[in-house]
Design a protein around this motif. Structure first.
Motif, PDB file in Angstrom:
ATOM      1  N   GLU A 184       7.800   8.787  -5.929  1.00 12.87           N
ATOM      2  CA  GLU A 184       8.916   8.417  -5.050  1.00 12.87           C
ATOM      3  C   GLU A 184       9.149   6.918  -5.077  1.00 12.87           C
ATOM      4  OE1 GLU A 184       8.888  10.287  -1.024  1.00 12.87           O
ATOM      5  OE2 GLU A 184       7.268  11.429  -1.961  1.00 12.87           O
ATOM      6  N   ARG A 185      10.373   6.546  -4.688  1.00 11.25           N
ATOM      7  CA  ARG A 185      10.708   5.121  -4.689  1.00 11.25           C
ATOM      8  C   ARG A 185      10.611   4.548  -3.289  1.00 11.25           C
ATOM      9  NH1 ARG A 185      13.158   2.090  -8.347  1.00 11.25           N
ATOM     10  NH2 ARG A 185      14.269   0.970  -6.715  1.00 11.25           N
ATOM     11  N   PHE A 186      10.146   3.312  -3.223  1.00 12.23           N
ATOM     12  CA  PHE A 186      10.073   2.620  -1.942  1.00 12.23           C
ATOM     13  C   PHE A 186      11.409   1.918  -1.697  1.00 12.23           C
ATOM     14  CE2 PHE A 186       9.079  -0.683   1.056  1.00 12.23           C
ATOM     15  CZ  PHE A 186       8.160  -0.085   1.902  1.00 12.23           C
ATOM     16  N   VAL A 187      11.951   2.030  -0.502  1.00 14.24           N
ATOM     17  CA  VAL A 187      13.212   1.364  -0.182  1.00 14.24           C
ATOM     18  C   VAL A 187      12.907  -0.022   0.374  1.00 14.24           C
ATOM     19  CG1 VAL A 187      15.311   1.496   1.180  1.00 14.24           C
ATOM     20  CG2 VAL A 187      14.191   3.600   0.387  1.00 14.24           C
ATOM     21  N   ALA A 188      13.347  -1.057  -0.329  1.00  7.90           N
ATOM     22  CA  ALA A 188      13.067  -2.433   0.096  1.00  7.90           C
ATOM     23  C   ALA A 188      13.975  -2.801   1.273  1.00  7.90           C
ATOM     24  CB  ALA A 188      13.293  -3.388  -1.067  1.00  7.90           C
ATOM     25  N   ASN A 189      13.468  -3.614   2.192  1.00  3.13           N
ATOM     26  CA  ASN A 189      14.245  -4.021   3.359  1.00  3.13           C
ATOM     27  C   ASN A 189      14.140  -5.521   3.615  1.00  3.13           C
ATOM     28  OD1 ASN A 189      15.568  -1.689   4.607  1.00  3.13           O
ATOM     29  ND2 ASN A 189      13.471  -0.861   4.727  1.00  3.13           N
ATOM     30  N   ASP A 190      15.223  -6.089   4.151  1.00  3.75           N
ATOM     31  CA  ASP A 190      15.226  -7.506   4.518  1.00  3.75           C
ATOM     32  C   ASP A 190      14.733  -7.678   5.949  1.00  3.75           C
ATOM     33  OD1 ASP A 190      16.478  -7.660   2.118  1.00  3.75           O
ATOM     34  OD2 ASP A 190      18.457  -8.219   2.920  1.00  3.75           O
ATOM     35  N   ALA A 237       1.270   4.168  -2.847  1.00  3.23           N
ATOM     36  CA  ALA A 237       1.038   5.584  -2.543  1.00  3.23           C
ATOM     37  C   ALA A 237       2.255   6.416  -2.956  1.00  3.23           C
ATOM     38  CB  ALA A 237       0.765   5.757  -1.055  1.00  3.23           C
ATOM     39  N   LEU A 238       3.457   5.887  -2.686  1.00  2.00           N
ATOM     40  CA  LEU A 238       4.674   6.621  -3.058  1.00  2.00           C
ATOM     41  C   LEU A 238       4.801   6.731  -4.573  1.00  2.00           C
ATOM     42  CD1 LEU A 238       7.352   5.273  -0.553  1.00  2.00           C
ATOM     43  CD2 LEU A 238       6.231   7.503  -0.554  1.00  2.00           C
ATOM     44  N   ALA A 239       4.479   5.620  -5.252  1.00  2.00           N
ATOM     45  CA  ALA A 239       4.590   5.611  -6.716  1.00  2.00           C
ATOM     46  C   ALA A 239       3.735   6.719  -7.306  1.00  2.00           C
ATOM     47  CB  ALA A 239       4.176   4.252  -7.262  1.00  2.00           C
ATOM     48  N   VAL A 251       0.840  -1.208   0.000  1.00  2.00           N
ATOM     49  CA  VAL A 251       0.000   0.000   0.000  1.00  2.00           C
ATOM     50  C   VAL A 251       0.878   1.262   0.000  1.00  2.00           C
ATOM     51  CG1 VAL A 251      -1.800   1.252   1.220  1.00  2.00           C
ATOM     52  CG2 VAL A 251      -1.815  -1.247   1.212  1.00  2.00           C
ATOM     53  N   VAL A 252       1.911   1.276   0.883  1.00  2.00           N
ATOM     54  CA  VAL A 252       2.788   2.451   0.947  1.00  2.00           C
ATOM     55  C   VAL A 252       3.530   2.615  -0.380  1.00  2.00           C
ATOM     56  CG1 VAL A 252       4.773   3.484   2.119  1.00  2.00           C
ATOM     57  CG2 VAL A 252       3.050   2.250   3.448  1.00  2.00           C
ATOM     58  N   GLU A 253       3.959   1.485  -0.948  1.00  2.00           N
ATOM     59  CA  GLU A 253       4.681   1.558  -2.215  1.00  2.00           C
ATOM     60  C   GLU A 253       3.796   2.182  -3.309  1.00  2.00           C
ATOM     61  OE1 GLU A 253       5.857  -2.155  -4.035  1.00  2.00           O
ATOM     62  OE2 GLU A 253       7.535  -1.183  -5.041  1.00  2.00           O
ATOM     63  N   GLY A 313      14.928   4.143  15.910  1.00  2.00           N
ATOM     64  CA  GLY A 313      15.156   5.130  14.860  1.00  2.00           C
ATOM     65  C   GLY A 313      14.146   6.238  14.944  1.00  2.00           C
ATOM     66  N   PRO A 314      14.377   7.316  14.177  1.00  2.00           N
ATOM     67  CA  PRO A 314      13.549   8.508  14.313  1.00  2.00           C
ATOM     68  C   PRO A 314      12.116   8.283  13.863  1.00  2.00           C
ATOM     69  CG  PRO A 314      14.989   8.715  12.429  1.00  2.00           C
ATOM     70  CD  PRO A 314      15.407   7.477  13.154  1.00  2.00           C
ATOM     71  N   ASN A 315      11.239   9.142  14.379  1.00  2.00           N
ATOM     72  CA  ASN A 315       9.869   9.201  13.894  1.00  2.00           C
ATOM     73  C   ASN A 315       9.860   9.400  12.391  1.00  2.00           C
ATOM     74  OD1 ASN A 315       7.784   8.931  15.656  1.00  2.00           O
ATOM     75  ND2 ASN A 315       8.190  10.919  16.616  1.00  2.00           N
ATOM     76  N   MET A 316       8.903   8.817  11.728  1.00  2.00           N
ATOM     77  CA  MET A 316       8.768   8.961  10.272  1.00  2.00           C
ATOM     78  C   MET A 316       9.893   8.231   9.549  1.00  2.00           C
ATOM     79  SD  MET A 316       6.053  10.503   9.643  1.00  2.00           S
ATOM     80  CE  MET A 316       6.168  10.999   7.924  1.00  2.00           C
ATOM     81  N   GLY A 317      10.670   7.438  10.287  1.00  2.00           N
ATOM     82  CA  GLY A 317      11.799   6.771   9.650  1.00  2.00           C
ATOM     83  C   GLY A 317      11.412   5.514   8.895  1.00  2.00           C
ATOM     84  N   GLY A 318      10.191   5.005   9.125  1.00  2.00           N
ATOM     85  CA  GLY A 318       9.759   3.814   8.399  1.00  2.00           C
ATOM     86  C   GLY A 318       9.623   2.580   9.270  1.00  2.00           C
ATOM     87  N   LYS A 319       9.561   2.753  10.592  1.00  2.00           N
ATOM     88  CA  LYS A 319       9.464   1.594  11.485  1.00  2.00           C
ATOM     89  C   LYS A 319       8.115   0.878  11.314  1.00  2.00           C
ATOM     90  CE  LYS A 319      10.145   4.081  15.250  1.00  2.00           C
ATOM     91  NZ  LYS A 319      10.345   5.401  14.603  1.00  2.00           N
ATOM     92  N   SER A 320       7.039   1.629  11.402  1.00  2.00           N
ATOM     93  CA  SER A 320       5.715   1.003  11.266  1.00  2.00           C
ATOM     94  C   SER A 320       5.591   0.297   9.931  1.00  2.00           C
ATOM     95  CB  SER A 320       4.602   2.047  11.306  1.00  2.00           C
ATOM     96  OG  SER A 320       4.714   2.821  12.431  1.00  2.00           O
ATOM     97  N   THR A 321       6.052   0.979   8.912  1.00  2.00           N
ATOM     98  CA  THR A 321       5.936   0.411   7.569  1.00  2.00           C
ATOM     99  C   THR A 321       6.663  -0.927   7.491  1.00  2.00           C
ATOM    100  OG1 THR A 321       5.882   2.665   6.738  1.00  2.00           O
ATOM    101  CG2 THR A 321       6.302   0.922   5.136  1.00  2.00           C
ATOM    102  N   PHE A 322       7.846  -0.969   8.066  1.00  2.00           N
ATOM    103  CA  PHE A 322       8.633  -2.202   8.043  1.00  2.00           C
ATOM    104  C   PHE A 322       7.902  -3.326   8.787  1.00  2.00           C
ATOM    105  CE2 PHE A 322      11.852  -4.927  10.106  1.00  2.00           C
ATOM    106  CZ  PHE A 322      12.420  -5.488   8.964  1.00  2.00           C
ATOM    107  N   LEU A 359      16.346   7.829   5.531  1.00  2.00           N
ATOM    108  CA  LEU A 359      16.741   6.930   4.444  1.00  2.00           C
ATOM    109  C   LEU A 359      15.806   5.738   4.285  1.00  2.00           C
ATOM    110  CD1 LEU A 359      20.554   6.980   5.202  1.00  2.00           C
ATOM    111  CD2 LEU A 359      19.345   8.278   3.450  1.00  2.00           C
ATOM    112  N   HIS A 360      14.942   5.489   5.308  1.00  2.00           N
ATOM    113  CA  HIS A 360      14.005   4.364   5.274  1.00  2.00           C
ATOM    114  C   HIS A 360      14.695   3.035   5.056  1.00  2.00           C
ATOM    115  CE1 HIS A 360      10.949   7.361   5.334  1.00  2.00           C
ATOM    116  NE2 HIS A 360      11.282   7.835   4.154  1.00  2.00           N
ATOM    117  N   GLU A 361      15.935   2.980   5.531  1.00  2.00           N
ATOM    118  CA  GLU A 361      16.720   1.786   5.268  1.00  2.00           C
ATOM    119  C   GLU A 361      16.995   1.135   6.616  1.00  2.00           C
ATOM    120  OE1 GLU A 361      20.029   2.675   2.487  1.00  2.00           O
ATOM    121  OE2 GLU A 361      21.163   1.606   4.030  1.00  2.00           O
TER     122      GLU A 361
END
Ligand code: ADP
Length: 868
Positions: free
Chosen positions: A599-605, A593-595, A589-591, A619-628, A764-766
């Protein structure tokens, strides 16, 4: 209350008593009328004029009305607004009434049907891409029975669960209407109360047997007393709503809890599976992945996502089918094109079985079944078919005789209106063809007559016309009327209008009678054909429903294949081990919305294994924790629903229960104290999660003071790590939790990366290993536009605080000496006295003598166990 009322009002009050709390639609000629409070309520919802008719008890009677021909649209709006409606029709004609009771007799009226949210079948009232579920629940000796059906397609499911699992089960079903026994304290909110006696298991069993004409239900599965009692309540309600005629119900399917991935209501809403937190479909998981081309496919997909599987073989079977369509884009495109054009046979069938079918529904069954056969033939030709497809193919055919018959009998696109005829094809019934020829000839004769009369009278403006009151008549402008008025003219006067005069003639009368008579016979003949064809469809209903279900399953798989190809998704590997290994995972869903904003979605393992099964993510607020966190929960859910997943690789160890919790301040819009909600939901995880579960916890503990919050978060992480031992992702902004890594050996630290660049914060959402280095709270504040001087002041305060922390060891000082979680006994509150607990739970009033004796033995055993 009807003292001194007119006969009509007396009849109205009697019907209204029967209608109970439903709005009464009272038929008056071409209108349905509502009176009193019903009129007030309906005029508000429908935004139509509230007037009055006559008087009752000295006051005018409030009234509003809707035309019968457009009633469906009004009904739809009333149902949407949460109303239920009773339809009172005239069940005899005015002539019949006169014959019965003299010239003043009132036409008899009866409630012919209740229209309620859970019992709709009309195309216009249903959403094509959503199932419409009616559910009944009740309690039998401490167990909850649930019966659910979708009468628009006939599906019926029975299940039993413990009292504390009812909420989760209802959240999964998403029923639009719920019935339960009256005066039941534990009844779910918003239910419709029905007599307790309807919820009896022997009653339910008898009704099911009668419905399916079987001597025993064993062939359909094993049903418990609670399930049968709920089924009894459900069928009794349907019987009431349909006024004695039951809708379409397929044989019941027993559903047992363990077969499906368990998710409670909080998890479903936080993962936004079918609806987003704003309430709509937009922004939900299903909106991001649904590429089905049929309504039935979309309904099946919603069902799959609501109740993913837990059996590896079944999941692999679905995945293999998706893979098959994924690997052959041309076949997929062809298939989807044919599917897109095929009608919703499941719902057409539902209407026909409910007795509300139209000729168009018969046409849909005909066309849908022919398409199904074509699709079957077409798929049969491909090689390397997966096993699931081979199992589905036979269900697509086998309706040859029925479709041939329907094709011969019906015109290509039959009308929705049945009473006007015109749907039986030419050449199907010779007698009907002859009747039609007679009226056709007569119509032509009338046209010829018109020409002849113009000639003979010399009146060029003479016309032969037709209306509902007079039938056929001859009309001339008033200035020419005298000629026809002459006694020997052959015309008889019928009506004088403002500018015209109307006449009849013997020949016209003869031809008109011919038309009327032939027309009446033709209508009767068509009606008989309709009944016969509908009967044939009804006789084949189970096989037709199976075809509809097979088509839906194929559409789901092809749609998921389409989605996977579109987003470069991969087939997950399903494993029996307790691991989750995702490479390059993304949030669909986030991907998306970004598209949309380029914007590009940063993939994570993400890699959870038994000796590293709990990841603490900082990590900081808005850093992508919930999304991950959520993307990994969604990947598990999608994989177990039989879908490819948004990742470059994924090994998913089967999960039995999925939990998702969000810290309170993200979740404000509820009545209870948000922190209370957070703790209730967290308590549920600690009570229900098993070693095989997957838990995501997002900022749990945030909703209270720092000390309380940190302490609770600490204890919850320890419990999940040491007592439950399940896979878990835990996002937090408490740095202090990092110290848990020292004592919890299967816990590791991770963070979402950020950098400050030229005084600006770059997220960096990484995901990276290790604890978060600092909080960046001030940088986020600056990013959000907090004025510079305020941020500068905050920086000064922060420096002071941090200096203090260095000196004292900070918030978590002293935690290093805390004994391990497992060693912390539950002390003075001593909840563990088993004997006492057993006695407290006991309901002495319901014990039989035998149960009481057994209880004595049990208490003895418990006492011995506690002593030892
Ligand atoms: P947090 O939970 O750390 O406060 P969120 O997960 O809510 O952060 O993410 C905040 C925003 O960052 C999202 O709305 C999204 O726009 C963006 N974002 C999150 N994860 C990614 C990612 N992996 N790639 C790109 N953008 C992302």
């Amino acid at each position: 209350m009807s003292g001194g009322a007119t006969p009509m009002m007396e009849q109205y009050f009697a019907l209204k008593r029967e209608a109970g709390d439903c709005l009464l639609f009272y038929r008056m000629g071409d209108f349905f009328e509502l009176f009193f409070d019903d009129a007030r309520a309906a005029s508000q919802v429908l935004d139509i004029a509230l007037t009055s008719r006559g008087e009752h008890g000295g006051a005018p009677i409030p009234m509003c009305g809707v035309p019968v021909h457009s009633a469906e649209g009004y009904l739809a709006r009333l149902i949407k607004a949460g109303c239920r409606v009773a339809i009172a029709e005239q069940v005899e004609s005015p002539d019949q009434a006169k014959a019965r009771g003299g010239s003043k007799a009132l036409v008899k009226r009866d409630i012919v049907r209740f229209v309620t949210a859970g019992t709709l079948t009309e195309e216009a009232l249903l959403e094509p891409r959503r199932a419409n579920v009616l559910a009944a629940v009740c309690e039998v000796r401490g167990s909850i029975g649930i019966a659910a059906c979708d009468i628009s397609t006939g599906r019926m499911e029975l299940e039993e669960c413990a009292a504390d699992a009812l909420g989760a089960a209802l959240a999964r079903l998403g029923a639009s209407e719920l019935v339960a026994p009256e005066e039941w304290e534990a009844a779910p909110e918003g239910y419709i109360a029905r007599a307790r006696s309807h919820f009896a298991s022997d009653e339910g069993e008898a009704r099911l047997k009668a419905l399916h004409a079987v001597a025993a239900l064993d062939a359909y599965g094993e049903f418990t007393r609670a399930m049968l009692a709920a089924a009894g309540g459900l069928i009794a309600y349907l019987d009431h709503v349909g006024r004695g005629s039951l809708p379409f119900l397929l044989p019941p399917v027993a559903r047992s809890g363990g077969e499906r991935l368990a998710m409670d209501e909080a998890t479903r809403s936080s993962l936004e599976i079918l609806t987003s937190q704003q309430g709509g479909r937009q922004g939900s998981l299903i909106a991001a992945i649904d590429r089905c081309v049929t309504g039935a496919g979309a309904r099946q997909l919603a069902d799959d996502l609501s109740a993913p599987l837990t059996d590896a073989a079944q999941i692999e079977a679905r995945l293999a089918l998706v893979q098959f369509f994924h690997d052959d884009p041309l076949l997929r495109a062809d298939l989807r094109e044919v599917l897109r054009a095929s009608p919703d046979i499941g719902r057409a069938l539902g209407r026909i079985v409910a007795g509300r079918g139209s000729p168009r529904d018969l046409g849909q069954v005909r066309d849908g079944l022919s398409e199904a056969r074509r699709i079957g033939d077409f798929l049969q030709r491909s090689t390397d078919r997966p096993a699931l497809l081979d199992a589905l193919l036979p269900r697509l055919g086998g309706h040859g005789a029925l479709t041939d018959h329907l094709s011969r009998a019906l015109v290509p696109s039959p009308p929705t209106e049945r009473s006007q005829g015109g749907f039986v094809a030419e050449g199907y019934d010779h007698a009907l063809d002859e009747l039609r020829a007679i009226s056709g000839n007569a119509r032509r004769a009338i046209a010829a007559l018109e020409a002849r009369y113009r000639d003979e009278t010399g009146i060029a403006a003479l016309k032969i016309r037709h209306n509902g009151v007079l039938g056929y008549f001859i009309e001339v402008p008033a200035k020419h009327a005298d000629r026809l008025m002459a006694p020997d003219s052959g015309f008889t006067h019928r009506q004088t209008m403002a500018g015209a005069v109307r006449f009849n003639s013997l020949q016209l009368h003869e031809e008109a009678s011919r038309i009327a008579e032939a027309g009446g016979h033709a209508l009767a003949a068509e009606e008989a054909h309709f009944e016969e064809l509908a009967g044939e469809v009804i006789a084949a209903r189970e096989a037709i429903a199976a075809t509809a279900a097979a088509l839906a399953r194929i559409d789901v798989a092809a749609g998921l294949a389409e989605r996977a190809a579109e987003g470069n998704w991969c087939r997950p590997e399903i494993s029996a081990d307790r691991l989750l290994d995702v490479k390059g995972g993304r949030h669909p869903v986030v991907e998306a919305a970004l598209a949309g904003s380029g914007e590009r979605f940063v993939a994570n393992d993400c890699c959870l294994v038994p000796n590293d099964r709990l990841w603490l993510v900082g990590g900081p607020n808005m850093g992508g924790k919930s999304t991950f966190l959520r993307q990994n929960a969604l990947i598990v859910l999608l994989a177990q629903a039989g879908s490819f997943v948004p990742a470059s690789g994924a090994v998913v160890g089967l999960v039995d229960r999925l939990f998702s919790r969000v810290g309170a301040s993200d979740n404000l819009a509820r009545g209870r104290s948000t922190f209370m909600v957070e703790m209730v939901e967290t308590a549920a995880i600690l009570a229900q999660a098993t070693e095989r579960s997957f838990v995501i916890l997002d900022e749990v503990g945030r909703g209270t003071s720092t000390y309380d919050g940190l302490a609770l978060a600490w204890a919850v992480v320890e419990a999940v790590h040491t007592a439950i031992r399940c896979r878990c992702l835990f996002a937090t902004h408490f740095h202090e939790l990092a110290r848990l890594a020292e004592t919890c050996d299967a816990l590791s630290l991770h963070h979402v990366r950020a950098r400050e660049w030229k005084g600006d914060l770059v997220l960096l959402h990484e995901l990276a290993e290790g604890p978060a280095d600092r909080s960046y709270g001030l940088a986020v504040a600056r990013l959000a536009g907090v004025p510079k001087d305020v941020v500068a002041r905050a920086k000064a305060v922060l420096d002071r605080l941090e200096a203090g922390r260095r000196e004292t060891g900070g918030l978590a000082a002293g935690l290093g000496d805390l004994p391990l979680f497992a060693a912390t006994g539950v002390d003075e509150e001593q909840a563990g006295d088993a004997l006492r607990e057993r006695l407290e739970k006991l309901d002495a009033d319901t014990l039989t003598p035998r149960e009481a004796l057994e209880l004595v033995y049990e208490l003895k055993r418990l006492a011995l166990a506690t002593d030892g």
